[in-house]
Design a protein around this motif. Structure first.
Motif, mmCIF file in Angstrom:
data_model
loop_
_atom_site.group_PDB
_atom_site.id
_atom_site.type_symbol
_atom_site.label_atom_id
_atom_site.label_comp_id
_atom_site.label_asym_id
_atom_site.label_seq_id
_atom_site.Cartn_x
_atom_site.Cartn_y
_atom_site.Cartn_z
ATOM 1 N N LEU A 21 30.541 31.167 49.268
ATOM 2 C CA LEU A 21 29.790 32.355 48.858
ATOM 3 C C LEU A 21 30.539 33.631 49.215
ATOM 4 O O LEU A 21 30.544 34.603 48.454
ATOM 5 C CB LEU A 21 28.404 32.351 49.513
ATOM 6 N N GLY A 22 31.196 33.638 50.388
ATOM 7 C CA GLY A 22 31.983 34.801 50.784
ATOM 8 C C GLY A 22 33.148 35.031 49.837
ATOM 9 O O GLY A 22 33.481 36.180 49.517
ATOM 10 N N THR A 23 33.774 33.938 49.394
ATOM 11 C CA THR A 23 34.876 34.054 48.451
ATOM 12 C C THR A 23 34.400 34.625 47.118
ATOM 13 O O THR A 23 35.031 35.524 46.547
ATOM 14 C CB THR A 23 35.524 32.678 48.219
ATOM 15 N N LEU A 24 33.268 34.112 46.629
ATOM 16 C CA LEU A 24 32.731 34.602 45.358
ATOM 17 C C LEU A 24 32.392 36.087 45.433
ATOM 18 O O LEU A 24 32.752 36.871 44.555
ATOM 19 C CB LEU A 24 31.485 33.798 44.973
ATOM 20 N N SER A 25 31.692 36.490 46.512
ATOM 21 C CA SER A 25 31.290 37.894 46.641
ATOM 22 C C SER A 25 32.500 38.801 46.825
ATOM 23 O O SER A 25 32.549 39.917 46.271
ATOM 24 C CB SER A 25 30.320 38.059 47.816
ATOM 25 N N THR A 26 33.505 38.352 47.587
ATOM 26 C CA THR A 26 34.707 39.156 47.802
ATOM 27 C C THR A 26 35.487 39.339 46.516
ATOM 28 O O THR A 26 35.964 40.441 46.203
ATOM 29 C CB THR A 26 35.603 38.507 48.871
ATOM 30 N N MET A 27 35.606 38.271 45.739
ATOM 31 C CA MET A 27 36.336 38.361 44.477
ATOM 32 C C MET A 27 35.629 39.299 43.503
ATOM 33 O O MET A 27 36.273 40.118 42.846
ATOM 34 C CB MET A 27 36.487 36.968 43.855
ATOM 35 N N VAL A 28 34.305 39.194 43.426
ATOM 36 C CA VAL A 28 33.564 40.071 42.514
ATOM 37 C C VAL A 28 33.667 41.517 42.963
ATOM 38 O O VAL A 28 33.824 42.433 42.156
ATOM 39 C CB VAL A 28 32.085 39.625 42.431
ATOM 40 N N ARG A 29 33.611 41.751 44.282
ATOM 41 C CA ARG A 29 33.636 43.111 44.813
ATOM 42 C C ARG A 29 35.012 43.747 44.674
ATOM 43 O O ARG A 29 35.127 44.937 44.338
ATOM 44 C CB ARG A 29 33.209 43.102 46.283
ATOM 45 N N THR A 30 36.067 43.000 44.956
ATOM 46 C CA THR A 30 37.413 43.586 44.983
ATOM 47 C C THR A 30 38.165 43.460 43.662
ATOM 48 O O THR A 30 39.027 44.288 43.358
ATOM 49 C CB THR A 30 38.261 42.928 46.094
ATOM 50 N N GLU A 31 37.853 42.419 42.873
ATOM 51 C CA GLU A 31 38.614 42.182 41.645
ATOM 52 C C GLU A 31 37.754 42.209 40.390
ATOM 53 O O GLU A 31 38.292 42.127 39.282
ATOM 54 C CB GLU A 31 39.337 40.828 41.739
ATOM 55 N N GLY A 32 36.425 42.274 40.566
ATOM 56 C CA GLY A 32 35.548 42.305 39.403
ATOM 57 C C GLY A 32 35.077 40.916 39.013
ATOM 58 O O GLY A 32 35.708 39.909 39.371
ATOM 59 N N PRO A 33 33.960 40.826 38.261
ATOM 60 C CA PRO A 33 33.424 39.522 37.855
ATOM 61 C C PRO A 33 34.397 38.687 37.025
ATOM 62 O O PRO A 33 34.369 37.466 37.076
ATOM 63 C CB PRO A 33 32.181 39.901 37.033
ATOM 64 N N ARG A 34 35.261 39.357 36.269
ATOM 65 C CA ARG A 34 36.200 38.615 35.415
ATOM 66 C C ARG A 34 37.186 37.786 36.234
ATOM 67 O O ARG A 34 37.771 36.831 35.716
ATOM 68 C CB ARG A 34 36.967 39.584 34.520
ATOM 69 N N SER A 35 37.369 38.141 37.518
ATOM 70 C CA SER A 35 38.312 37.390 38.345
ATOM 71 C C SER A 35 37.854 35.952 38.561
ATOM 72 O O SER A 35 38.674 35.073 38.849
ATOM 73 C CB SER A 35 38.489 38.084 39.699
ATOM 74 N N LEU A 36 36.535 35.702 38.443
ATOM 75 C CA LEU A 36 36.021 34.342 38.606
ATOM 76 C C LEU A 36 36.524 33.418 37.504
ATOM 77 O O LEU A 36 36.504 32.198 37.657
ATOM 78 C CB LEU A 36 34.488 34.356 38.615
ATOM 79 N N TYR A 37 36.943 34.013 36.396
ATOM 80 C CA TYR A 37 37.459 33.219 35.278
ATOM 81 C C TYR A 37 38.948 33.474 35.071
ATOM 82 O O TYR A 37 39.468 33.266 33.966
ATOM 83 C CB TYR A 37 36.686 33.536 34.000
ATOM 84 N N SER A 38 39.616 33.906 36.138
ATOM 85 C CA SER A 38 41.055 34.133 36.053
ATOM 86 C C SER A 38 41.773 32.820 35.760
ATOM 87 O O SER A 38 41.513 31.792 36.398
ATOM 88 C CB SER A 38 41.571 34.725 37.366
ATOM 89 N N GLY A 39 42.664 32.855 34.799
ATOM 90 C CA GLY A 39 43.400 31.647 34.452
ATOM 91 C C GLY A 39 42.602 30.660 33.625
ATOM 92 O O GLY A 39 42.960 29.475 33.562
ATOM 93 N N LEU A 40 41.516 31.125 32.981
ATOM 94 C CA LEU A 40 40.679 30.215 32.199
ATOM 95 C C LEU A 40 41.463 29.585 31.053
ATOM 96 O O LEU A 40 41.362 28.379 30.813
ATOM 97 C CB LEU A 40 39.458 30.958 31.656
ATOM 98 N N ALA A 41 42.236 30.389 30.338
ATOM 99 C CA ALA A 41 43.008 29.851 29.216
ATOM 100 C C ALA A 41 43.990 28.785 29.681
ATOM 101 O O ALA A 41 44.109 27.714 29.068
ATOM 102 C CB ALA A 41 43.741 30.982 28.500
ATOM 103 N N ALA A 42 44.681 29.067 30.805
ATOM 104 C CA ALA A 42 45.624 28.081 31.349
ATOM 105 C C ALA A 42 44.881 26.843 31.833
ATOM 106 O O ALA A 42 45.368 25.715 31.690
ATOM 107 C CB ALA A 42 46.430 28.699 32.491
ATOM 108 N N GLY A 43 43.694 27.050 32.417
ATOM 109 C CA GLY A 43 42.898 25.917 32.875
ATOM 110 C C GLY A 43 42.450 25.030 31.729
ATOM 111 O O GLY A 43 42.462 23.793 31.839
ATOM 112 N N LEU A 44 42.061 25.647 30.623
ATOM 113 C CA LEU A 44 41.669 24.873 29.444
ATOM 114 C C LEU A 44 42.856 24.103 28.871
ATOM 115 O O LEU A 44 42.724 22.934 28.470
ATOM 116 C CB LEU A 44 41.072 25.797 28.388
#
Length: 293
Positions: A21-44
Motif C-alpha cells: 500500500l505504501g508503494t502504491l500511494s508513493t507512486m501515485v503521489r510522486t509519479e502520478g496514477p499513470r505510473s501504476l501502468y508503467s511499461g504496460l505495452a512492454a508487459g503485454l
C-alpha cells in the motif's frame, strides 16, 4: 526488487517504498496514477509471447516425455515439460522481458535522466548502445526463473487440482469419483467430453491461487537477481554471479525475497485469471465439439 541500488537516482531524494500500500500511494503521489501502468505495452508484449509459447507447447512437450503406453503422465514428465517450455519461451521472447524491466525502472528516474521515451525507443536504444546481445541480457537467470515459475504454476496447479478432485472438497456431489480420469486436465487437452461436477470455478480458483503462492516462493530469489541484472547498466556487474554476491552482501538473505508480497499478488492474480479463463474456454470447446475432444 531494484530499490536500494545506489546508481538509480530517484525523482526525489526521500522516495522510499514501504509495503504494498505504501508503494502504491508513493507512486501515485510522486509519479502520478499513470505510473501504476508503467511499461504496460512492454508487459503485454511479454505476456503474449511468453505465455503463448510456454503454455501452448506444454501439452505437446509433455506427451513427448510421457512413455508410450503409460496410463497417466508422471510428475517427472510434467516437470521436464515445464522446464523445457519455459526455456524455449525465454530464448525466443527475452527481449520483451528486458524492455519491460528497463522501461518500468525508467519511470523512477528524473525526467531529464530517463533513458527511453517508449517501448520502441527502448528496443532501439538498447540495441544501439549495448548491441543486439543487450536485448538478451540476463537470459540464463531468466531461463532458470521461467523454468521454476512454469513448474510452480502448471505442475503445482495440476497437482492441487487433482488433490481437490480426489478429496471432493469443492462439491458435495458424487460426480468427482475417479478424479483425474473424469475431469479435464488443467494443462492437457481433455481426454473425454464427460465433465466432472467437482471440476468447477471454485476448484480452479483455489488451485490457481495455491499455484501462484508456490511459484512465488520458489522463484522469488531468481526473480530478484534477474531483475537487478537486466536493469543494470553496462559494466555494473561482470556476470550473474557477481550480481548475486552484490545483492547478498548488500541486503543479506532477506534481499532475495524483496518485493515478495507484490510479486505474490501479481502471480496469484495472473494465475487465477489465466487458469479460470483457460478452463472455461476448454470446457466450452468440449461442449461445442465433443467429437473432436
Amino acid at each position: 526488487q531494484i530499490q536500494g541500488e545506489v546508481r538509480i537516482p530517484r525523482s526525489t531524494s526521500t522516495v522510499e517504498y514501504r509495503g504494498v500500500l505504501g508503494t502504491l500511494s508513493t507512486m501515485v503521489r510522486t509519479e502520478g496514477p499513470r505510473s501504476l501502468y508503467s511499461g504496460l505495452a512492454a508487459g503485454l508484449q511479454r505476456q503474449m509471447s511468453f505465455a503463448s509459447i510456454r503454455i501452448g507447447l506444454y501439452d505437446s512437450v509433455k506427451q513427448l516425455y510421457t512413455p508410450k503406453g503409460a496410463e497417466s503422465t508422471g510428475l517427472a514428465a510434467r516437470v521436464l515439460a515445464g522446464c523445457t517450455t519455459g526455456a524455449v519461451a525465454v530464448t525466443c521472447a527475452q527481449p520483451t522481458d528486458v524492455v519491460k524491466v528497463r522501461f518500468q525502472a525508467n519511470g523512477a528516474l528524473l525526467d531529464g535522466a530517463r533513458r527511453y521515451s517508449g517501448t520502441v525507443d527502448a528496443y532501439r536504444t538498447i540495441a544501439r548502445e549495448e548491441g543486439v546481445r543487450g536485448l538478451w541480457r540476463g537470459t540464463l537467470p531468466n531461463i532458470a526463473r521461467n523454468a521454476i515459475v512454469n513448474c510452480g504454476e502448471l505442475v503445482t496447479y495440476d497437482l492441487i487440482k487433482d488433490a481437490l478432485l480426489r478429496a471432493q472438497l469443492m462439491t458435495g456431489e458424487d460426480g468427482a469419483r475417479g478424479g483425474r480420469s473424469q475431469a479435464p486436465s488443467p494443462s492437457l487437452q481433455p481426454s473425454t467430453p464427460r465433465l466432472c461436477p467437482a471440476d468447477n470455478v471454485p476448484c480452479h480458483f483455489v488451485a490457481a491461487f495455491g499455484a501462484g503462492f508456490c511459484a512465488t516462493m520458489v522463484a522469488s530469489p531468481v526473480d530478484v537477481v534477474k531483475t537487478r541484472y537486466m536493469n543494470a547498466g553496462p559494466g555494473q556487474y561482470r556476470n550473474v554471479l557477481s550480481c548475486l554476491i552484490a545483492l547478498l552482501m548488500q541486503d543479506g538473505l532477506a534481499g532475495f525475497y524483496k518485493g515478495f508480497v507484490p510479486s505474490f499478488l501479481r502471480l496469484s492474480s495472473w494465475n487465477v485469471v489465466m487458469f479460470i479463463s483457460y478452463e472455461q474456454l476448454q470446457r466450452a470447446a468440449v461442449l461445442a465439439w465433443p467429437a473432436q475432444s
